[in-house]
Design an enzyme around this catalytic site. Structure first.
Site, PDB file in Angstrom:
ATOM      1  N   HIS A 298       0.874  -1.175   0.000  1.00  0.00           N
ATOM      2  CA  HIS A 298       0.000   0.000   0.000  1.00  0.00           C
ATOM      3  C   HIS A 298       0.914   1.229   0.000  1.00  0.00           C
ATOM      4  O   HIS A 298       2.041   1.162   0.509  1.00  0.00           O
ATOM      5  CB  HIS A 298      -0.829   0.122   1.279  1.00  0.00           C
ATOM      6  CG  HIS A 298      -1.703  -1.044   1.602  1.00  0.00           C
ATOM      7  ND1 HIS A 298      -1.270  -2.138   2.303  1.00  0.00           N
ATOM      8  CD2 HIS A 298      -3.014  -1.256   1.374  1.00  0.00           C
ATOM      9  CE1 HIS A 298      -2.268  -2.979   2.466  1.00  0.00           C
ATOM     10  NE2 HIS A 298      -3.340  -2.477   1.920  1.00  0.00           N
TER      11      HIS A 298
ATOM     12  N   ASP B   3       2.541   1.859   3.305  1.00  0.00           N
ATOM     13  CA  ASP B   3       3.475   0.858   3.837  1.00  0.00           C
ATOM     14  C   ASP B   3       4.916   1.310   3.626  1.00  0.00           C
ATOM     15  O   ASP B   3       5.790   1.046   4.437  1.00  0.00           O
ATOM     16  CB  ASP B   3       3.335  -0.485   3.111  1.00  0.00           C
ATOM     17  CG  ASP B   3       1.977  -1.106   3.303  1.00  0.00           C
ATOM     18  OD1 ASP B   3       1.297  -0.751   4.285  1.00  0.00           O
ATOM     19  OD2 ASP B   3       1.592  -1.949   2.479  1.00  0.00           O
TER      20      ASP B   3
ATOM     21  N   GLU C 265     -10.890  -6.817  -3.962  1.00  0.00           N
ATOM     22  CA  GLU C 265     -10.665  -7.917  -3.008  1.00  0.00           C
ATOM     23  C   GLU C 265     -11.872  -8.018  -2.075  1.00  0.00           C
ATOM     24  O   GLU C 265     -12.068  -7.147  -1.233  1.00  0.00           O
ATOM     25  CB  GLU C 265      -9.391  -7.637  -2.207  1.00  0.00           C
ATOM     26  CG  GLU C 265      -9.056  -8.747  -1.230  1.00  0.00           C
ATOM     27  CD  GLU C 265      -7.725  -8.500  -0.522  1.00  0.00           C
ATOM     28  OE1 GLU C 265      -6.775  -8.015  -1.173  1.00  0.00           O
ATOM     29  OE2 GLU C 265      -7.643  -8.791   0.677  1.00  0.00           O
TER      30      GLU C 265
ATOM     31  N   HIS D  33     -10.668 -14.188   4.079  1.00  0.00           N
ATOM     32  CA  HIS D  33     -11.910 -13.447   3.824  1.00  0.00           C
ATOM     33  C   HIS D  33     -13.023 -14.405   3.403  1.00  0.00           C
ATOM     34  O   HIS D  33     -14.189 -14.188   3.732  1.00  0.00           O
ATOM     35  CB  HIS D  33     -11.692 -12.392   2.734  1.00  0.00           C
ATOM     36  CG  HIS D  33     -10.705 -11.337   3.117  1.00  0.00           C
ATOM     37  ND1 HIS D  33     -10.353 -10.317   2.280  1.00  0.00           N
ATOM     38  CD2 HIS D  33      -9.998 -11.147   4.258  1.00  0.00           C
ATOM     39  CE1 HIS D  33      -9.463  -9.526   2.881  1.00  0.00           C
ATOM     40  NE2 HIS D  33      -9.233 -10.031   4.077  1.00  0.00           N
TER      41      HIS D  33
ATOM     42  N   ASP E  32      -4.814 -13.753  -2.393  1.00  0.00           N
ATOM     43  CA  ASP E  32      -4.125 -13.402  -1.156  1.00  0.00           C
ATOM     44  C   ASP E  32      -4.054 -14.685  -0.337  1.00  0.00           C
ATOM     45  O   ASP E  32      -5.060 -15.165   0.210  1.00  0.00           O
ATOM     46  CB  ASP E  32      -4.866 -12.282  -0.399  1.00  0.00           C
ATOM     47  CG  ASP E  32      -4.287 -10.909  -0.754  1.00  0.00           C
ATOM     48  OD1 ASP E  32      -3.529 -10.827  -1.739  1.00  0.00           O
ATOM     49  OD2 ASP E  32      -4.577  -9.934  -0.037  1.00  0.00           O
TER      50      ASP E  32
ATOM     51  N   ASP F  34      -9.935 -11.887  11.385  1.00  0.00           N
ATOM     52  CA  ASP F  34      -8.987 -12.021  10.294  1.00  0.00           C
ATOM     53  C   ASP F  34      -7.580 -12.256  10.843  1.00  0.00           C
ATOM     54  O   ASP F  34      -6.812 -11.320  11.008  1.00  0.00           O
ATOM     55  CB  ASP F  34      -9.052 -10.665   9.553  1.00  0.00           C
ATOM     56  CG  ASP F  34      -8.582 -10.753   8.138  1.00  0.00           C
ATOM     57  OD1 ASP F  34      -8.448 -11.875   7.646  1.00  0.00           O
ATOM     58  OD2 ASP F  34      -8.350  -9.692   7.536  1.00  0.00           O
TER      59      ASP F  34
ATOM     60  N   ASP G  51      -5.103 -13.856   9.490  1.00  0.00           N
ATOM     61  CA  ASP G  51      -4.055 -13.773   8.449  1.00  0.00           C
ATOM     62  C   ASP G  51      -2.862 -14.665   8.741  1.00  0.00           C
ATOM     63  O   ASP G  51      -1.708 -14.213   8.712  1.00  0.00           O
ATOM     64  CB  ASP G  51      -3.564 -12.312   8.306  1.00  0.00           C
ATOM     65  CG  ASP G  51      -4.568 -11.437   7.570  1.00  0.00           C
ATOM     66  OD1 ASP G  51      -5.511 -11.982   6.971  1.00  0.00           O
ATOM     67  OD2 ASP G  51      -4.410 -10.203   7.602  1.00  0.00           O
TER      68      ASP G  51
ATOM     69  N   ASP H 224      -0.609 -12.466   2.054  1.00  0.00           N
ATOM     70  CA  ASP H 224      -1.217 -11.491   2.962  1.00  0.00           C
ATOM     71  C   ASP H 224      -1.326 -12.191   4.312  1.00  0.00           C
ATOM     72  O   ASP H 224      -2.405 -12.530   4.778  1.00  0.00           O
ATOM     73  CB  ASP H 224      -2.583 -11.056   2.424  1.00  0.00           C
ATOM     74  CG  ASP H 224      -3.138  -9.885   3.211  1.00  0.00           C
ATOM     75  OD1 ASP H 224      -2.482  -9.461   4.175  1.00  0.00           O
ATOM     76  OD2 ASP H 224      -4.239  -9.404   2.879  1.00  0.00           O
TER      77      ASP H 224
HETATM   78  C1  XUL Z   1      -7.283  -6.614   4.694  1.00  0.00           C
HETATM   79  C2  XUL Z   1      -6.583  -7.067   3.504  1.00  0.00           C
HETATM   80  C3  XUL Z   1      -5.789  -6.031   2.816  1.00  0.00           C
HETATM   81  C4  XUL Z   1      -5.779  -6.128   1.343  1.00  0.00           C
HETATM   82  C5  XUL Z   1      -5.083  -4.990   0.653  1.00  0.00           C
HETATM   83  O1  XUL Z   1      -8.037  -7.583   5.289  1.00  0.00           O
HETATM   84  O2  XUL Z   1      -6.629  -8.224   3.146  1.00  0.00           O
HETATM   85  O3  XUL Z   1      -4.520  -6.072   3.344  1.00  0.00           O
HETATM   86  O4  XUL Z   1      -5.165  -7.308   0.916  1.00  0.00           O
HETATM   87  O5  XUL Z   1      -5.570  -3.759   1.077  1.00  0.00           O
HETATM   88 CO    CO Z   2      -5.749  -9.259   1.553  1.00  0.00          CO
END
Ligand code: XUL
Ligand code: CO
EC number: 5.3.1.5
Length: 435
Positions: free
Chosen positions: A99, A102, A230, A269, A294, A305, A307, A336
């Site tokens: 981003h 970042d 996304e 997600h 992702d 989330d 991740d 991600d």
């Molecule tokens: C947030 C997410 C983000 C996107 C990019 O849940 O997945 O990091 O991948 O904005």
């Molecule tokens: Co993402």
């Protein structure tokens, strides 16, 4: 090159290697089902989790003391670029994603922020000249700053809408400049918490107009990468306009944007929306919209989330089945994903990526075998449609009248066994039996 990661270069050594920190399955030049592994995957490291995260969670402060965090924010920004390129060189990862925020901190104005960003982009471009590391996709952070607390494109305030537009414009420019394969829009705050306070018609219109302007600008500057949305449900708002793949596709159709966007499907997600990862990939694929992935996973015991890095062989196999059927992706596999906040050493980030890349590579190999076993099972399951009546239905050559008279006197209408348990045996046989 700096030494942020105290490891040797990780290389492919094959399944019989005793060296844990080697690739057992990910062999970038190996050809599988007509493509080299590096082209099936295009693995990417995500700047935000890997180089920015300090390990905070909603209840605790930073746990990571990354050596690239310096006193001066500009020094940190440059040090993170060094860390990125060292990391990629040591792991063999060929892509990264980021981003705008970042790369470096935000300035007082957008103009100032863009200037800061440009300095870091210059350094990235320098590195790119002498390395094979490339940009998978870029994106803008339209969710962290307080101005986005009530949405970006769907904010009730047009100045916020404009600010978001300014950020996306800049990131489309930067993504093009760095040769990104795609651009991702993730509407972190594009949703509502209070339906009664929401002008739904206006918000939809705003979101659609925002996306339209992105398409217009992409065309204006001649950016040839793929635009992607996304999907993500719930978090942080109660309802999101981009809840899941189907919701996004419906939104795009309704607002005449369908042809311009693909999807970036994230595993965590998908599960938050009550779907499996493979289901979301299937929906995207069926609609010709599977652009990128992702790669991560959630924890089914935790409803948010998390991740985590994807290391579940079943899940990667089922995901790769869909990617195989899609004949690959426009972009690739972006991790991600973040190491747990108690895993505090920079080397933990290396273990996480290496092990996930390997499990995806294994998943690809297994999916090729699984497809061979499953295809005849699917054919058998629908074989009744080869009958005369079946063909008539499929060809649209029958009517309710005709079908009604056809079945009126039938006494024995039975469906063949689903064979779910046989399928489960087949899956385990492919994974563990090596057949
Ligand atoms: C947030 C997410 C983000 C996107 C990019 O849940 O997945 O990091 O991948 O904005
Ligand atoms: Co993402």
């Amino acid at each position: 090159m700096c030494m942020y990661f105290n490891i040797d270069k990780v290389v492919y050594e094959g399944p019989s290697s005793k060296n844990l920190l080697s690739y057992k399955f990910y062999n970038p030049d190996e050809e599988i089902a007509g493509k080299k592994m590096r082209d099936w995957f295009r693995f990417a490291v995500a700047y935000w989790h890997t180089f920015n995260s300090r390990g905070e969670d909603p209840f605790g402060s930073a746990t990571f003391e990354r050596p690239w965090f310096k006193k001066d924010p500009m020094d940190t920004a440059f040090a993170k670029v060094d860390a990125l390129f060292e990391f990629c060189e040591k792991t063999g990862i060929e892509y990264f994603t980021f981003h705008d925020r970042d790369l470096a901190h935000e300035g007082l104005t957008l103009r100032e922020s863009n200037k800061i960003l440009d300095k870091v982009v210059e350094k990235i471009k320098e590195y790119m000249k002498s390395s094979n590391v490339k940009l998978l996709w870029g994106t803008a952070n339209l969710f962290s700053h307080p101005r986005y607390a009530q949405g970006a494109a769907t904010s009730p305030n047009p100045f916020v809408f404009a600010y978001a537009a300014g950020q996306v414009k800049k990131m489309l420019d930067v993504t093009k400049e760095l040769g990104g394969l795609g651009y991702v829009l993730w509407g972190g705050r594009e949703g509502y918490d209070n339906l009664l306070l929401t002008d739904s018609v206006l918000e939809e219109k705003l979101f659609a107009r925002f996306l339209e302007m992105v398409v217009e600008y992409k065309e204006k500057i001649g950016f040839s990468g793929v635009l992607m949305i996304e999907p993500k449900p719930k978090e942080p708002t109660k309802h999101q306009y981009d809840f899941d793949a189907s919701t996004v596709l419906y939104f795009l159709k309704k607002h005449n944007l369908f042809e311009h966007f693909k999807l970036n499907i994230e595993a965590n997600h998908a599960t938050l929306a009550g779907h499996t990862f493979a289901h979301e990939l299937r929906i995207a694929r069926l609609n010709g919209k599977l652009g990128s992935i992702d790669a991560n996973r959630g924890d089914l015991m935790l409803g948010w989330d998390t991740d985590q890095f994807p290391t579940d062989v079943y899940e990667t196999t089922f995901a790769m089945y869909e990617v195989l059927e899609n004949n690959g992706l426009d972009c690739g596999f972006n991790f991600d994903a973040k190491v747990r906040r108690a895993s505090i050493d920079p080397e933990d980030i290396v273990y996480a990526h290496v092990s996930s890349m390997d499990v995806f590579a294994l998943g690809l190999k297994l999916a090729v075998k699984l497809r061979e076993k499953v295809k005849p099972m699917i054919e058998e399951r629908y074989s009744e449609y080869n009958s005369e009546i079946g063909r008539k239905i499929l060809e649209g050559k029958t009517t309710l009248d005709e079908l009604s008279s056809y079945v009126e006197d039938l006494t024995d209408v039975r469906v063949k066994s689903l064979k779910q348990e046989l399928l489960e045996m087949v899956i385990n046989d492919v994974i563990f039996g090596g057949r």
